[in-house]
Motif scaffolding. Structure first.
Motif, PDB file in Angstrom:
ATOM      1  N   VAL A 291      10.699  15.838  -3.332  1.00  0.00           N
ATOM      2  CA  VAL A 291      10.602  14.545  -4.021  1.00  0.00           C
ATOM      3  C   VAL A 291      11.882  13.744  -3.802  1.00  0.00           C
ATOM      4  O   VAL A 291      12.991  14.273  -3.983  1.00  0.00           O
ATOM      5  N   MET A 292      11.712  12.497  -3.399  1.00  0.00           N
ATOM      6  CA  MET A 292      12.858  11.595  -3.256  1.00  0.00           C
ATOM      7  C   MET A 292      12.734  10.485  -4.288  1.00  0.00           C
ATOM      8  O   MET A 292      11.685   9.857  -4.426  1.00  0.00           O
ATOM      9  N   LEU A 293      13.825  10.243  -5.052  1.00  0.00           N
ATOM     10  CA  LEU A 293      13.871   9.215  -6.084  1.00  0.00           C
ATOM     11  C   LEU A 293      14.799   8.081  -5.659  1.00  0.00           C
ATOM     12  O   LEU A 293      15.918   8.328  -5.205  1.00  0.00           O
ATOM     13  N   VAL A 294      14.310   6.854  -5.811  1.00  0.00           N
ATOM     14  CA  VAL A 294      15.137   5.664  -5.571  1.00  0.00           C
ATOM     15  C   VAL A 294      15.269   4.932  -6.899  1.00  0.00           C
ATOM     16  O   VAL A 294      14.258   4.582  -7.523  1.00  0.00           O
ATOM     17  N   ASP A 295      16.495   4.742  -7.350  1.00  0.00           N
ATOM     18  CA  ASP A 295      16.723   4.033  -8.615  1.00  0.00           C
ATOM     19  C   ASP A 295      16.469   2.540  -8.407  1.00  0.00           C
ATOM     20  O   ASP A 295      17.174   1.875  -7.638  1.00  0.00           O
ATOM     21  N   ILE A 296      15.442   2.055  -9.061  1.00  0.00           N
ATOM     22  CA  ILE A 296      15.079   0.627  -8.914  1.00  0.00           C
ATOM     23  C   ILE A 296      15.316  -0.115 -10.225  1.00  0.00           C
ATOM     24  O   ILE A 296      14.730  -1.177 -10.459  1.00  0.00           O
ATOM     25  N   SER A 297      16.188   0.415 -11.088  1.00  0.00           N
ATOM     26  CA  SER A 297      16.451  -0.222 -12.387  1.00  0.00           C
ATOM     27  C   SER A 297      17.002  -1.632 -12.210  1.00  0.00           C
ATOM     28  O   SER A 297      16.591  -2.563 -12.906  1.00  0.00           O
TER      29      SER A 297
ATOM     30  N   GLU B 140       5.822   4.352  -9.029  1.00  0.00           N
ATOM     31  CA  GLU B 140       6.929   3.990  -9.904  1.00  0.00           C
ATOM     32  C   GLU B 140       6.792   4.727 -11.222  1.00  0.00           C
ATOM     33  O   GLU B 140       5.699   4.812 -11.780  1.00  0.00           O
ATOM     34  N   GLN B 141       7.901   5.297 -11.702  1.00  0.00           N
ATOM     35  CA  GLN B 141       7.917   6.023 -12.969  1.00  0.00           C
ATOM     36  C   GLN B 141       9.162   5.630 -13.756  1.00  0.00           C
ATOM     37  O   GLN B 141      10.062   4.971 -13.236  1.00  0.00           O
ATOM     38  N   ARG B 142       9.180   6.089 -15.004  1.00  0.00           N
ATOM     39  CA  ARG B 142      10.332   5.832 -15.872  1.00  0.00           C
ATOM     40  C   ARG B 142      10.897   7.180 -16.305  1.00  0.00           C
ATOM     41  O   ARG B 142      10.211   7.976 -16.950  1.00  0.00           O
ATOM     42  N   TRP B 143      12.153   7.447 -15.927  1.00  0.00           N
ATOM     43  CA  TRP B 143      12.804   8.714 -16.239  1.00  0.00           C
ATOM     44  C   TRP B 143      13.888   8.495 -17.296  1.00  0.00           C
ATOM     45  O   TRP B 143      14.369   7.375 -17.499  1.00  0.00           O
ATOM     46  N   LYS B 144      14.296   9.621 -17.944  1.00  0.00           N
ATOM     47  CA  LYS B 144      15.329   9.588 -18.975  1.00  0.00           C
ATOM     48  C   LYS B 144      16.567  10.357 -18.502  1.00  0.00           C
ATOM     49  O   LYS B 144      16.461  11.472 -18.006  1.00  0.00           O
ATOM     50  N   ARG B 145      17.719   9.736 -18.676  1.00  0.00           N
ATOM     51  CA  ARG B 145      18.985  10.370 -18.326  1.00  0.00           C
ATOM     52  C   ARG B 145      19.461  11.273 -19.466  1.00  0.00           C
ATOM     53  O   ARG B 145      18.915  11.240 -20.574  1.00  0.00           O
TER      54      ARG B 145
ATOM     55  N   ASP C 101      14.315   3.175 -14.179  1.00  0.00           N
ATOM     56  CA  ASP C 101      13.094   3.022 -13.397  1.00  0.00           C
ATOM     57  C   ASP C 101      13.329   3.571 -12.002  1.00  0.00           C
ATOM     58  O   ASP C 101      14.354   3.262 -11.365  1.00  0.00           O
ATOM     59  N   VAL C 102      12.398   4.403 -11.525  1.00  0.00           N
ATOM     60  CA  VAL C 102      12.560   5.031 -10.209  1.00  0.00           C
ATOM     61  C   VAL C 102      11.285   4.857  -9.394  1.00  0.00           C
ATOM     62  O   VAL C 102      10.192   4.734  -9.936  1.00  0.00           O
TER      63      VAL C 102
END
Length: 615
Positions: A258-264, A228-233, A240-241
């Motif tokens: 790399v596959m990202l799932v938005d878990i915000s 789990e990481q925290r990305w910036k738009r 949170d992804v």
């Protein structure tokens, strides 16, 4: 846009299956100290169990893989699966697949991490350097076919392009490909805003070290698991992804797929649940009533108020202790049975129960039991209110009323007996002069008469008024205290109180205890006058320099003839009354310079109006 090589070719990547047979178990503390190692340690790693226990877990993991395990143990995450290399006694390294689970203490203050380990089935030496050190490293056996059909190539491309999750390809940290979902996830208007930019521009700085190591490991063919990481738009908002990284190639270069799932939303929901749980915890912990949970006849939870009520210093003195240390077994079994027999929607019963504290002191309580479960077992949540002081106050008031009645009764008896006794003694003296020969008989009679006089004097002493303490008192406070005291008796008789306390300055000078006795007697009479239940209306208002208290019931009412005799000693309309209650009440009102007026209508009810001077 160039199409990634790995998306245009078929691959036969051998995936690692879930652990079907755990080969090694290690338990570590929340700071990474090894506390337990299974006996298979020596067969798998060559070390005895004693070599690993009480040492740091990081001492036995290849230094290049430490970031993998650190991201699980030292950072809060829902990730429970990873790969890393462990050191063997012969100097070689072995790839291990790990499944982690967290175990917390009952208080939630301490935790342990359980690692269930198994050697990976997909391992081989892949470089000369690694062969020299006999490192077992997982690789992907790729079968390339340069003659793929064009329609099949674009079918695979479309599949990834329109996946609902974000897909990226990194080469040395530079974004070479992003699909539609990834573009939308970062809030970009078009892909060109993202392509050829550094992935670190979108990742919060505290994750950069771990991400760099993950990219390096993936491009070398290592498995790194989810994170789990925290990305910036682009608009500055953080999301949170959940990230899954795998090895691929892009134009012949090693790359990360790399596959990202938005878990915000999931994280926000978890936060809402956590905040709700925290509010509930504070509500329970700060409640002035005791709240506890009883399962299998033992305390499994109790709040701070419960510790004070049961006179214990800490939770360790009560958790796991038998409920029978505080409550008789028969009483608890009766409460348990009645509580668990309640149907949904049925009003929960209230029990008056005497408890024993851990120091052996008795306390009186009101208890509400709620059926619940604890770890899948039947349990009971209890809400307990300490009414010891209220019980003591009731006992004191009852005793005070008994003493007052006894005094009034003693005064009446003494006066009734003293008058004929005086006459008897007078005639006795006359007879004594005429019968000198029986003088010894007269001495005995006179002695007994004197004894009767002494007893009457003691009864009159009992009837003397006690010392009173007159001071300013709020009538509203008095009425609230009295109605609270009589609330239980009223409910049992299906009677309700309707208070309308409208006086702005309701303070009078009085003896508080005597004035409480006045309103207790008047309200009790109202309750007893309504055998079928009803409402007692209690109003206050101001009239000039006076405070007016009006009590009105919906009872059977009384006739004018009886109203005229109210307050007379020994006059009553009750089958079990003494006639002294209203006599005492009217005398107290009179001694406080107050007035009382009674009006009634048969079959409609009675109204009593009491007036006092303002303080």
């Amino acid at each position: 846009m160039s199409t990634p090589d790995s998306l245009l070719k078929k691959e036969n990547t051998k995936s690692v299956e879930s652990i079907s047979k755990v080969q090694l178990i290690i338990v570590v503390s929340d700071v990474g100290d090894i506390q337990y190692v299974s006996s298979t340690c020596e067969a798998l790693l060559g070390y005895a169990r004693a070599d690993l226990i009480d040492t740091r877990l990081e001492n036995w993991i290849n230094s290049e893989d430490l970031y993998l395990i650190e991201s699980l143990i030292y950072q809060p995450s829902h990730q429970t699966h990873c790969y890393f290399r462990m050191k063997r006694k012969d100097g070689t390294l072995v790839w291990m697949e790990a499944v982690l689970s967290e175990v917390k203490s009952s208080t939630g203050e301490e935790k342990e991490i359980v690692l269930m380990l198994s050697r990976t089935s997909d391992y081989q030496n892949s470089t000369n350097q690694e062969r020299g050190t006999t490192i077992a490293m997982p690789t992907s056996q790729r079968r390339k076919n340069e003659d793929l059909q064009t329609d099949e190539d674009y079918s695979a491309y479309d599949l990834i392009e329109y996946l609902p999750n974000g897909v990226f390809i990194f080469v040395d940290g530079i974004i070479k490909y992003v699909n539609e979902a990834g573009t939308s996830m970062l809030g970009a208007c078009h892909k060109e805003q993202i392509l050829e930019t550094s992935v670190y521009e979108y990742i919060e700085e505290n994750y950069h070290g771990i991400v760099e190591k993950r990219i390096k490991s993936v491009q070398q063919g290592y498995r790194v698991g989810q994170m789990e990481q925290r990305w910036k738009r682009f608009d500055g908002r953080a999301i949170d992804v959940e990230i899954t990284s795998n090895h691929t190639t892009f134009k012949g270069k090693p790359a990360s797929f790399v596959m990202l799932v938005d878990i915000s939303h999931r994280k926000s929901f978890h936060k809402i649940l956590q905040n709700s749980r925290e509010r509930f915890r504070k509500l329970v912990q700060n409640s002035i009533d005791t709240i506890g949970v009883i399962c299998e006849e033992k305390w499994t939870f109790i709040n701070e108020s419960g510790l004070k009520m049961l006179e214990v210093d800490n939770y360790g003195e009560i958790f796991g202790k038998s409920i029978y240390d505080n409550l008789p077994k028969d009483d608890f079994e009766k409460i348990w049975q009645e509580v668990h027999e309640q149907h949904n929607g049925t009003k929960l019963p209230t029990f008056e129960q005497e408890w024993k504290t851990m120091k052996g002191n008795a306390i009186h309580t009101e208890l509400v039991g709620i059926p619940t479960t604890y770890l899948g077992k039947d349990a009971m949540q209890v809400i307990i209110r300490d009414i010891t002081e209220r019980k003591q106050a009731e006992a004191l008031m009852l005793q005070s009323e008994k003493l007052t009645v006894a005094g009034q009764l003693a005064a009446g008896i003494a006066h009734e007996i003293r008058n004929p006794l005086t006459a008897i003694k007078g005639f006795f003296k006359l007879l004594e002069r005429e019968m000198e020969e029986k003088k010894e008989y007269f001495d005995i009679i006179e002695s007994e008469l004197s004894r009767i006089e002494l007893i009457l004097s003691e009864l009159l002493l009992l009837a003397k008024p006690h010392q009173v303490y007159v001071h300013p008192v709020s009538v509203h406070s008095l009425l609230k205290d009295v109605t609270t005291l009589l609330e239980t008796q009223a409910i049992m008789n299906n009677v309700w109180f309707d208070l309308k306390l409208k006086a702005n300055s309701p303070t009078i000078k009085c003896d508080e205890n005597q004035m409480k006795q006045v309103f207790i007697n008047l309200i009790k009479n109202g309750i007893e006058a309504m055998p079928s239940g009803g409402t007692i209306y209690i109003d206050t208002e101001e009239s000039g320099d006076e405070v007016v208290v009006t009590l009105r019931d919906e009872g059977t009412g009384i006739s004018e003839d009886i109203i005229k005799r109210l307050g007379e000693p020994f006059f009553t309309t009750k089958t079990t009354g003494t006639g002294l209650g209203l006599m005492i009440t009217f005398n107290i009102i009179k001694n406080h310079h107050g007035t009382v007026n009674v009006t009634s209508e048969v079959n409609k009810g009675t109204q009593i109006e009491v007036r006092f001077q303002k303080a």
